[in-house]
Design a protein around this motif. Structure first.
Motif, PDB file in Angstrom:
ATOM      1  N   LEU A  26     -11.717 -78.170-108.529  1.00 44.69           N
ATOM      2  CA  LEU A  26     -12.766 -79.182-108.636  1.00 44.69           C
ATOM      3  C   LEU A  26     -12.174 -80.581-108.740  1.00 44.69           C
ATOM      4  O   LEU A  26     -12.685 -81.532-108.137  1.00 44.69           O
ATOM      5  N   THR A  27     -11.084 -80.714-109.480  1.00 46.82           N
ATOM      6  CA  THR A  27     -10.429 -82.022-109.613  1.00 46.82           C
ATOM      7  C   THR A  27      -9.896 -82.487-108.264  1.00 46.82           C
ATOM      8  O   THR A  27     -10.121 -83.630-107.854  1.00 46.82           O
ATOM      9  N   MET A  28      -9.191 -81.596-107.565  1.00 46.25           N
ATOM     10  CA  MET A  28      -8.624 -81.974-106.261  1.00 46.25           C
ATOM     11  C   MET A  28      -9.721 -82.297-105.256  1.00 46.25           C
ATOM     12  O   MET A  28      -9.588 -83.216-104.450  1.00 46.25           O
ATOM     13  N   GLY A  74     -20.502 -66.436-106.004  1.00 50.32           N
ATOM     14  CA  GLY A  74     -19.564 -65.361-106.334  1.00 50.32           C
ATOM     15  C   GLY A  74     -18.347 -65.863-107.082  1.00 50.32           C
ATOM     16  O   GLY A  74     -17.422 -65.098-107.349  1.00 50.32           O
ATOM     17  N   GLY A  75     -18.315 -67.161-107.397  1.00 54.63           N
ATOM     18  CA  GLY A  75     -17.236 -67.730-108.191  1.00 54.63           C
ATOM     19  C   GLY A  75     -15.912 -67.833-107.445  1.00 54.63           C
ATOM     20  O   GLY A  75     -15.877 -68.035-106.229  1.00 54.63           O
ATOM     21  N   LYS A  76     -14.856 -67.696-108.195  1.00 52.12           N
ATOM     22  CA  LYS A  76     -13.510 -67.902-107.672  1.00 52.12           C
ATOM     23  C   LYS A  76     -13.209 -66.978-106.496  1.00 52.12           C
ATOM     24  O   LYS A  76     -12.626 -67.418-105.496  1.00 52.12           O
ATOM     25  N   ASP A  77     -13.584 -65.711-106.593  1.00 48.93           N
ATOM     26  CA  ASP A  77     -13.286 -64.786-105.499  1.00 48.93           C
ATOM     27  C   ASP A  77     -13.941 -65.209-104.187  1.00 48.93           C
ATOM     28  O   ASP A  77     -13.322 -65.135-103.125  1.00 48.93           O
ATOM     29  N   GLU A  78     -15.178 -65.662-104.256  1.00 47.23           N
ATOM     30  CA  GLU A  78     -15.859 -66.105-103.035  1.00 47.23           C
ATOM     31  C   GLU A  78     -15.198 -67.358-102.469  1.00 47.23           C
ATOM     32  O   GLU A  78     -14.985 -67.464-101.261  1.00 47.23           O
ATOM     33  N   LEU A  79     -14.843 -68.284-103.344  1.00 46.64           N
ATOM     34  CA  LEU A  79     -14.166 -69.510-102.902  1.00 46.64           C
ATOM     35  C   LEU A  79     -12.813 -69.185-102.277  1.00 46.64           C
ATOM     36  O   LEU A  79     -12.474 -69.696-101.200  1.00 46.64           O
ATOM     37  N   MET A  87     -14.120 -78.268-101.243  1.00 47.54           N
ATOM     38  CA  MET A  87     -13.633 -77.318-102.218  1.00 47.54           C
ATOM     39  C   MET A  87     -12.793 -76.235-101.550  1.00 47.54           C
ATOM     40  O   MET A  87     -11.820 -75.770-102.139  1.00 47.54           O
ATOM     41  N   ILE A  88     -13.194 -75.845-100.339  1.00 43.24           N
ATOM     42  CA  ILE A  88     -12.440 -74.812 -99.632  1.00 43.24           C
ATOM     43  C   ILE A  88     -11.021 -75.299 -99.347  1.00 43.24           C
ATOM     44  O   ILE A  88     -10.048 -74.577 -99.563  1.00 43.24           O
ATOM     45  N   LEU A 126     -19.704 -75.975-107.537  1.00 44.17           N
ATOM     46  CA  LEU A 126     -18.938 -74.759-107.287  1.00 44.17           C
ATOM     47  C   LEU A 126     -19.856 -73.538-107.271  1.00 44.17           C
ATOM     48  O   LEU A 126     -19.856 -72.755-106.313  1.00 44.17           O
ATOM     49  N   TYR A 127     -20.642 -73.380-108.307  1.00 47.87           N
ATOM     50  CA  TYR A 127     -21.493 -72.195-108.407  1.00 47.87           C
ATOM     51  C   TYR A 127     -22.722 -72.277-107.503  1.00 47.87           C
ATOM     52  O   TYR A 127     -23.296 -71.249-107.157  1.00 47.87           O
ATOM     53  N   HIS A 128     -23.082 -73.495-107.097  1.00 48.64           N
ATOM     54  CA  HIS A 128     -24.166 -73.649-106.125  1.00 48.64           C
ATOM     55  C   HIS A 128     -23.707 -73.132-104.754  1.00 48.64           C
ATOM     56  O   HIS A 128     -24.422 -72.383-104.089  1.00 48.64           O
TER      57      HIS A 128
END
Length: 180
Positions: free
Chosen positions: A23-25, A39-44, A1-2, A33-35
């Motif tokens: 997530l698709t890519m 922190g959601g999008k900002d953390e990712l 995901m990163i 993602l949330y596991h």
């Protein structure tokens, strides 16, 4: 995901990248993602920026082994960044700049990540300049100037789909860093 977030954010920016795209890519289920990133999008995105900053750090460290001067170091790094940009058909520039420009005014956490990455790059160049004989204050100023020129060159090269701005700025930075 990163890695997926990194590629998408670099190409499309923070606001142009959706979590569904990531997530698709990454071929990952939404729950992961949330596991992994509560922190959601900002953390990712923070993790993606850190990885991207690490890539550039790696380029600098690799080039520094054979670069006899700060001028040679900057020119070699610019060449590698230009090659990276051309290989991506100008879809990649600086892996940090897009997010820094988009969120610096309203997202303290991501601004801090971007600022930390830039500070690290500035310190690396300043340290090389000190080793080359510049005093610390001058080295810091020269390193900041060179970094600003590099960022501007990457932006202009991406916008014009040409290596020319990178090559021109590289020549000027070499003269600037060689000046006494």
């Amino acid at each position: 995901m990163i890695e997926a977030a990194r590629a998408l954010v670099e190409a499309n920016g923070y606001h142009g990248t959706g979590l569904t795209q990531v997530l698709t890519m990454a071929e990952a289920p939404r729950g992961s993602l949330y596991h992994h990133f509560p922190g959601g999008k900002d953390e990712l995105v923070s993790e993606a920026l850190t990885a991207a900053g690490g890539e550039v750090d790696g380029i600098v460290r690799e080039v520094a082994v054979s670069a006899p001067t700060p001028q040679a170091l900057v020119l070699a790094v610019l060449e590698r960044l230009a090659d990276r940009m051309v290989a991506a058909d100008y879809g990649k520039g600086c892996p940090v700049a897009t997010v820094a420009l988009e969120v610096a005014a309203n997202n303290d956490d991501l601004q801090s990540v971007c600022g930390g990455i830039y500070s690290g790059w500035q310190r690396t160049l300043a340290d090389a300049l000190v080793v080359d004989g510049h005093d610390l204050a001058e080295a810091n100023e020269l390193a900041t100037t060179a970094l600003a020129l590099i960022e501007g060159a990457l932006l202009l090269a991406r916008a014009s789909r040409s290596r020319t701005p990178i090559e021109q700025v590289g020549r000027r930075i070499a003269r600037l860093l060689a000046a006494d």
